[in-house]
Design an enzyme around this catalytic site. Structure first.
Site, mmCIF file in Angstrom:
data_model
loop_
_atom_site.group_PDB
_atom_site.id
_atom_site.type_symbol
_atom_site.label_atom_id
_atom_site.label_comp_id
_atom_site.label_asym_id
_atom_site.label_seq_id
_atom_site.Cartn_x
_atom_site.Cartn_y
_atom_site.Cartn_z
ATOM 1 C CG HIS A 20 29.014 6.073 15.264
ATOM 2 N ND1 HIS A 20 29.188 5.659 16.589
ATOM 3 C CD2 HIS A 20 27.704 6.696 15.016
ATOM 4 C CE1 HIS A 20 27.863 5.822 17.013
ATOM 5 N NE2 HIS A 20 27.185 6.463 16.071
ATOM 6 C CG ASP A 120 31.434 3.106 17.387
ATOM 7 O OD1 ASP A 120 31.457 4.184 16.854
ATOM 8 O OD2 ASP A 120 30.447 2.962 18.258
#
Ligand code: U2F
Length: 464
Positions: A20, A120
């Site tokens: 990520h 994120d």
């Protein structure tokens, strides 16, 4: 202030697990180059920061990015069990306090208040922080837009699920949702269905994910790790109507167009690329299940027996600690047929003309990299978005197959390898994935949609 020439201060919050943080960091690096008078503070755990900064040659990191280590929530002397999401749960429990601490430190040090918050998208609490600071929240979705839509439609999915609960609901498809008619209830990632855990143990991570659908519509702009040209029209139209500021900035783990080969020799420390140079075109099976999933011992054995019996040349990214699960004498017997390495330069491997098929877990970045290089896939999904990704690859894009029952056996692997490498059906898959590659190359080009959307993002950040 030390950075008084800077006009804006963008705070970036990473989710430090799986793959990520790397795509997010790559986006930030591109932004920092594009807007040199804007300062970027990058908040991430020490471990994840370390691996990112080790991987990217630090001379490539623009000086207007500064990384801050935030608490990972792991208690002193903590002994980890084998549970794969334990670290995630500990981190999420420590939020948002750990991020607030980092933000305070950065604001004091840089001497500029925050002008926008890029995070994120998993970090759904960021919307609250952005409101307190009165700045736009810009979530970055690392997975595919299909799973984004699944989160946005969570209430509808709950209703649908409750209406079908007594029947065999797992096989029902999400026909109600534009572009998702091929996705099955049983493909859904954790945190979507009302009770997705068999044990009712509390999960802060699932709790955070289950709030996403309500938080995302409060964002200012959404950045997708994807290309507009790859969407099915109904999905794109629907998401654009709900998120007018949806930007598709392109695949973020790849440099597009791919760098020329001479630059790559430095990366070939394990000799994967020179080994590939000696193989026949489109003959090699590249095997990797990403950074989080672990193939169970019995499946490791079955997979090894299958590649050995099939005679297919193979390149296997397998951590040393799992080598014990290979059949006795496997490495010696296959030393001419294949190569096992603890880590492969995956994007270069997939770009190599000898690679014929990718045996994968359907992690989003892996699927993106396979498509961008025109390589068909054989997949064994584990968790999270893998089953949805597998469904897309097999049934929507037609560029690979999902192994029967999602479990590897010797005969299933042999059959799948033959199908993709030899049969007409495999040739069809290759044709389709090659045409997706062409679409990606165009979309990623100087006049493509990704460059346009990236420019829009730059404008949004610099004109505040
Ligand atoms: C989590 O996925 P993973 O990190 O397990 O898998 P990917 O998204 O496919 O990313 C793996 C990356 O690691 C690289 C590879 C990818 O960029 O090129 N790599 C490599 O360079 N060499 C190797 O030997 C092995 C891998 C999660 F599990 C998934 O559910 C999510 O889809 C994903 C992104 O959200 O994060």
């Amino acid at each position: 202030s030390i950075e008084s020439s800077h006009k804006q201060h963008v705070a970036v919050m990473a989710f430090p697990f799986g793959t990520h943080a790397i795509p997010l960091f790559n986006l930030v690096r591109k932004l920092a180059i594009a807007i040199p008078n804007t300062h970027f503070s990058f908040f991430n755990t020490a471990n994840s920061n370390k691996s990112i900064f080790l991987a990217s040659n630090s001379s490539n990191i623009p000086s207007n990015i500064k990384a801050y280590n935030i608490g990972d929530g792991v208690p002193m002397n903590h002994v980890f069990t084998n549970h794969p999401v334990e670290g995630v749960e500990l981190l999420v429990k420590a939020t948002p306090e750990n991020f607030y601490k980092g933000l305070e430190a950065a604001i004091t040090e840089i001497g500029l208040k925050i002008s926008s918050l890029i995070t994120d998208a998993f970090l759904s609490f960021a919307v609250v922080i952005s409101k307190e600071m009165n700045v736009p929240w810009i979530p970055v979705w690392v997975s595919v837009p299909y799973t984004f839509s699944i989160h946005v439609y969570i209430d509808l999915i709950h209703q649908f699920y409750e209406n079908h609960e007594d029947s065999d609901s797992g096989d029902k498809t999400l026909e109600l949702i534009p572009g998702l008619s091929k996705i099955h209830i049983k493909d859904l990632p954790d945190g979507i269905l009302p009770i997705s855990r068999t044990n009712l143990e509390e999960s802060p991570f699932e709790c955070m994910l289950s709030k996403l659908g309500r938080m995302l519509p409060q964002s200012a702009t959404v950045d997708m790790n994807f290309y507009q040209e790859l969407y099915p029209i109904p999905l794109l139209d629907d998401l654009k109507s709900k998120f007018p500021n949806l930007l598709n900035v392109g695949y973020l783990t790849l440099s597009m167009p791919p760098p020329p080969p001479p630059l790559l020799s430095d990366l070939d420390v394990t000799g994967c690329l020179s080994w590939l140079d000696r193989q026949k075109a489109m003959s090699v099976a590249y095997i990797s299940f990403g950074t989080v999933a672990t193939l169970p011992p019995n499946e490791t054995l079955e997979l090894a027996e299958a590649v050995e019996a099939s005679g297919v040349p193979f390149l296997w990214s397998l951590k040393d600690k799992w080598k014990d699960y290979l059949p006795n004498g496997f490495l010696e017997r296959t030393s001419m047929q294949g190569k096992v390495v603890p880590w492969a330069p995956q994007t270069q491997v997939l770009a190599h003309s000898s690679t014929g098929v990718f045996v994968t877990h359907f992690g989003s970045n892996s699927v993106n990299e396979s498509i961008a290089n025109g390589v068909p896939m054989i997949g064994r999904p584990f968790f999270g978005d893998h089953p949805v990704n597998g469904r897309i690859v097999e049934e929507i894009q037609g560029v690979g197959l999902r192994v029967e029952g999602d479990v590897l056996t010797k005969s299933r692997v042999i059959k799948s390898l033959e199908l993709v490498l030899v049969h007409e059906q495999g040739k069809e898959m290759r044709k389709k994935v090659q045409s997706l590659k062409e679409i990606v190359l165009k979309a990623a080009g100087p006049n493509g949609s990704a460059a346009k959307d990236f420019k829009t993002l730059v404008e949004k950040l610099s004109m505040l």
